[in-house]
Design an enzyme around this catalytic site. Structure first.
Site, PDB file in Angstrom:
ATOM      1  N   CYS A   1       0.870  -1.284   0.177  1.00  0.00           N
ATOM      2  CA  CYS A   1       0.024  -0.031  -0.015  1.00  0.00           C
ATOM      3  C   CYS A   1       0.737   1.327  -0.197  1.00  0.00           C
ATOM      4  CB  CYS A   1      -0.817   0.106   1.109  1.00  0.00           C
ATOM      5  SG  CYS A   1      -1.687   1.523   1.389  1.00  0.00           S
TER       6      CYS A   1
ATOM      7  N   CYS B   1      -0.516   4.054   2.060  1.00  0.00           N
ATOM      8  CA  CYS B   1      -0.402   4.115   3.691  1.00  0.00           C
ATOM      9  C   CYS B   1       1.027   4.237   3.962  1.00  0.00           C
ATOM     10  CB  CYS B   1      -0.637   2.613   4.179  1.00  0.00           C
ATOM     11  SG  CYS B   1      -2.001   1.840   3.385  1.00  0.00           S
ATOM     12  N   ASP B   2       2.094   3.757   3.169  1.00  0.00           N
ATOM     13  CA  ASP B   2       3.590   3.630   3.656  1.00  0.00           C
ATOM     14  C   ASP B   2       4.488   4.445   2.949  1.00  0.00           C
ATOM     15  OD1 ASP B   2       2.524   1.859   5.359  1.00  0.00           O
ATOM     16  OD2 ASP B   2       2.906   0.000   4.048  1.00  0.00           O
TER      17      ASP B   2
END
Ligand code: NDP
Length: 336
Positions: A158, A161-162
């Site tokens: 992701c 997200c990261d």
């Protein structure tokens, strides 16, 4: 909302408690499992149809769109919208009609008798007249040992997200579809350099996404490359790739990267329904063509868990609507 509807919902909520106030077995008209566009749309429609839906959000509240950046193709958002914001809008809309949205995960089902039984978090059993499955799909991994070794240490599925953790660094994205292109473009805005590791000599993504990727100076597409391994002292420091794997020209290539992002497709989240519902060979739940009906009465499926062709937020929402309508009709017929 009418007063009657609010009172109905109050009654539905009261059933959750035993006389001593502890949680007991609960009976609901409509249980929705999963909280992506399909689940929330089903909740909106079911709530407005007085089905008093109870939704369990699952592991990833909001579903896959919470891991997406900009959604540009959902009608009604002419300027585009971020995935997490859009899912928050869906949730608010469902709550406006008193859908009961809860934390928790369905861990087992028993569809052998009516009412259907669904176990939540391995403990509470909910009895449901109708069940709407909207559990979506999950990102796939390559299956190499290094993915586990460096989980939380440079391997991610992701970018949204990261990606932030890799600001100014070099990263790689595996895959050549729309997801991989989206992730690579997102990362290109944050990182110094982005490699795309593509096993074929072409990208599978839509033309517009291909064009964007190929016109982004800090994205380098490595066609006909496969990942052999990752290396690094505790965290990812690089990847070993095989160029033209399995051919006489096969060549080992090393790239130095800090982040390794998987974007190679998804698998349907249908594990707990195995043996209870008809599925295809890879686990997509089968629905009767043109409907959301599964092979079990009172159980309906919508969104990516039953769709391997379109897999769009808007088609997921559409099938969520179908599931709520099918569930309400089924329930009403049962009362006659
Ligand atoms: P896809 O299945 O379209 O693409 C997966 C990619 O990963 C392919 O390039 C595939 O290679 C590659 N791949 C699969 N397995 C491996 C492996 N073991 N090793 C290396 N590479 C591998 O998945 P997506 O998630 O990209 O997209 C799914 C659907 O969602 C599509 O219909 C897509 O159009 C849609 N989508 C739409 C978006 C939008 O409109 N904004 C955004 C994201 C997705 P190969 O080609 O060789 O099979």
């Amino acid at each position: 909302m009418s007063l009657f509807k609010s009172m109905d919902n109050l009654e539905a909520k009261k059933e959750k408690l035993t006389p001593d106030g502890t949680s007991g077995s609960e009976h609901v008209k409509c249980l929705i499992i999963g909280s992506g566009p399909a689940g929330y749309t089903a909740a909106i429609y079911a709530a407005r149809a007085n089905m008093q839906p109870v939704m369990y959000q699952g592991m990833e509240p909001g579903g896959q769109l919470t891991t997406t950046t900009e959604v540009e193709n959902y009608p009604g958002y002419p300027e585009g919208v971020s995935g997490p914001v859009m899912m928050e809008d869906f949730k608010k809309q469902a709550e406006r009609f008193d859908a009961d949205i809860r934390w928790g995960m369905a861990t087992a089902v028993d569809f052998s008798n009516l009412p259907h039984k669904v176990t939540i978090d391995d403990k509470n059993v909910i009895e449901a007249d109708t069940v709407i499955i909207a559990t979506g799909a999950t990102a796939k991994y390559l299956g190499i040992e290094a993915e586990k070794k460096y989980a939380g240490g440079g391997v991610s599925a992701c970018a949204t997200c990261d990606g932030f953790f890799y600001k100014g660094k070099d990263v790689a994205v595996v895959g050549g579809g729309d997801t991989a292109c989206e992730e690579a473009l997102y990362l290109a805005g944050l990182c110094h350099k982005v490699y795309m590791i593509v096993r074929k000599p072409f990208l599978r993504a839509s033309k517009i996404m291909q064009k964007r990727v190929l016109n982004t100076p800090n994205i380098e597409v490595l066609f006909e490359h496969n990942t052999k391994d990752l290396f690094g002292d505790g965290v990812v420091e690089g990847a070993i790739l095989l160029k033209k794997m399995g051919t006489p020209e096969e060549e080992e290539v090393k790239i130095n990267i800090d982040g390794f992002f998987l974007a190679i497709g998804h698998k349907p989240n249908s594990e707990i329904f195995k043996g209870s519902l008809e599925m295809d060979e890879v686990g997509y739940i089968k629905t009767m063509p043109g409907t959301s009906k599964t092979n079990v009465e009172g159980v309906f499926a919508c969104g990516d868990v039953q769709d391997k062709v379109y897999r769009q937020a808007v088609t997921a929402a559409g099938t969520g609507c179908m599931a709520a309508i099918d569930a309400e009709r089924y329930w009403s017929e049962k009362q006659e």
